[in-house]
Write an enzyme that holds these catalytic residues in place. Structure first.
Site, PDB file in Angstrom:
ATOM      1  N   CYS A 194     -25.774 -17.590 -51.270  1.00 33.90           N
ATOM      2  CA  CYS A 194     -25.236 -16.487 -51.994  1.00 33.90           C
ATOM      3  C   CYS A 194     -23.717 -16.450 -52.262  1.00 33.90           C
ATOM      4  O   CYS A 194     -22.995 -16.920 -51.509  1.00 33.90           O
ATOM      5  CB  CYS A 194     -25.428 -15.288 -50.979  1.00 33.90           C
ATOM      6  SG  CYS A 194     -27.137 -14.772 -50.923  1.00 33.90           S
ATOM      7  N   PRO A 234     -15.642 -21.018 -46.312  1.00 30.91           N
ATOM      8  CA  PRO A 234     -15.533 -22.379 -46.145  1.00 30.91           C
ATOM      9  C   PRO A 234     -16.169 -22.820 -44.988  1.00 30.91           C
ATOM     10  O   PRO A 234     -16.497 -22.118 -43.961  1.00 30.91           O
ATOM     11  CB  PRO A 234     -13.952 -22.435 -46.189  1.00 30.91           C
ATOM     12  CG  PRO A 234     -13.482 -21.381 -45.653  1.00 30.91           C
ATOM     13  CD  PRO A 234     -14.261 -20.062 -46.349  1.00 30.91           C
TER      14      PRO A 234
END
Length: 419
Positions: free
Chosen positions: A118, A124
């Site tokens: 998504c 990160p």
């Protein structure tokens, strides 16, 4: 090219029972974790969602024999072979990053496409990489599409996570269970899914202490055997149906829940004024409007789950005043706001906080930008007057087992069409 849409004619009163499925966020880590076993593994209670199917096919790419029958997966890793994992599967699924920790733990090396899933703004994987490096891995990030991770040997280490991350906590656990010596993860995530993965690894013979607290200690072992594991119930799926019941339910029973796991939500629903009776492993909910306005702030477990921030939002339009929702985990997670505005909602989002005012919703064409935004739009569609058409429903099928037929069985006027 034809695509499937979900259509909802809102305004129906829902009643009946929902059987909650196994936790998506556990399943997507436990399936890769099965790579670490040296004998057959059976995993029961899996949700029947596309993410599970994608991961099972990734195991097949490693020459692992798999048999997925409904909610039960049998895995036979006896003829496992290390192979680069292709991008086309990996990029559709954020949790494919668990293949990194599992393959590193099993083979000491892996080449894997960069994960997708998504689009929730920046997510990160730097904490995962920090953990792998601490265990002795070298990481080659020179390619824009894949990552190469390898280690001569993995050695236990003390790892302090800069942010509390479920993904990094689990991935480091996977890489560390067969490392030499002790690994300590500090500032570890405490989510129930972390505990579930640790319990699965322990059933294979891993030595893990402290899962569910902020300090997890892992003593590396040489071998891991087969096992049988039942996935915990999905607190986010349960929570989504609790929000649906509060929006338009009359005596809806949700079965197969662990009450403590959904408590951050039940506390908020009670604050709104929702009528909830919680039993040992079920909850009975009915709509009891008008609701009081509330403020919600997402936090790591045991706070209010970021994954329920979007599904609860439509309830706040039924309140008698202004509500605020503050997102501290993924501050960009407000892509549902413009879609709700299309339905006539008085809502705005700025600097990680949404301001929500009482509104009457009307059906419209809307787009599910991510999994939980899709769930939010389903709740909104059930409340709205007229027909709502939801596009991009593949996101919804990534996390909810048979949601259309489940809602139909409760009395919703909901169907799918090819357009």
């Amino acid at each position: 090219m034809a695509q499937e849409v979900i259509k909802i004619r809102g305004g129906q009163t829902l009643k009946g029972e929902v059987n909650n499925h196994g936790a998506k966020n556990s399943a997507v880590a436990i399936i890769p974790a099965a790579i670490l076993a040296e004998d057959k593994v059976t995993i029961e209670g899996l949700p029947e969602i596309s993410d599970v199917e994608t991961l099972v096919s990734l195991l097949g790419d490693l020459n692992i024999k798999t048999e997925l029958d409904g909610m039960t997966l049998n895995v036979d890793p006896n003829e496992i072979e290390n192979a680069p994992l292709p991008n086309n599967k990996v990029e559709s699924l954020r949790a494919s990053y668990y293949m990194m920790g599992a393959m590193l733990g099993r083979f000491k090396k892996c080449v894997i496409g960069l994960p997708g899933g998504c689009p929730l703004g920046p997510r990160p994987i730097d904490q995962h990489i920090k953990g792998f490096k601490a265990l002795g891995a070298k990481i080659d990030e020179s390619s824009s599409t894949s990552m190469k991770i390898e280690a001569d040997k993995l050695t236990g280490a003390n790892i302090f996570l800069d942010i509390v991350s479920v993904g990094a906590t689990i991935n480091i656990m996977l890489a560390a269970v067969r490392a030499e010596g002790q690994t300590v993860i500090e500032n570890a995530a405490k989510e129930p899914e972390v505990v579930d993965v640790a319990n699965f690894l322990t059933s294979l013979g891993a030595d893990i202490k402290g899962a569910g607290t902020s300090t997890i200690k892992i003593n590396g072992v040489e071998h891991l055997h087969g096992s049988h594991h039942q996935v915990i119930p999905d607190r986010i799926e349960a929570g989504t149906y609790m929000c649906i019941a509060a929006a338009c339910g009359e005596d809806i029973t949700i079965n197969n829940i662990i009450p403590t796991h959904v408590e951050p939500l039940t506390v908020k629903l009670k604050e709104l004024g929702v009528d909830i009776q919680v039993g040992d492993d079920s909850a009975v909910i009915q709509r009891s409007t008008p609701y009081a306005s509330v403020d919600i702030k997402t936090l790591v477990y045991p706070g209010f789950a970021t994954d329920l921030q979007q599904p609860i939002t439509p309830l706040l339009f039924m309140a008698d005043g202004v509500s605020f929702v503050t997102e501290t985990i993924y501050p960009a997670r407000f892509r549902h706001v413009d879609e709700l505005k299309n339905m006539g909602a008085d809502i705005s989002a700025d600097n990680g906080t949404a301001t929500i005012k009482p509104s009457k919703l009307t059906g419209a064409e809307v787009y599910a930008s991510d999994l939980r935004a899709g769930a939010c739009l389903i709740v909104a569609g059930l409340l709205a007057e007229g027909v709502t058409t939801i596009y991009n429903v593949k996101h919804i099928y990534r996390g909810y087992t048979n949601i259309v037929s489940t809602l139909k069985s409760l009395g919703a006027d909901i169907w799918t069409e090819e357009v």
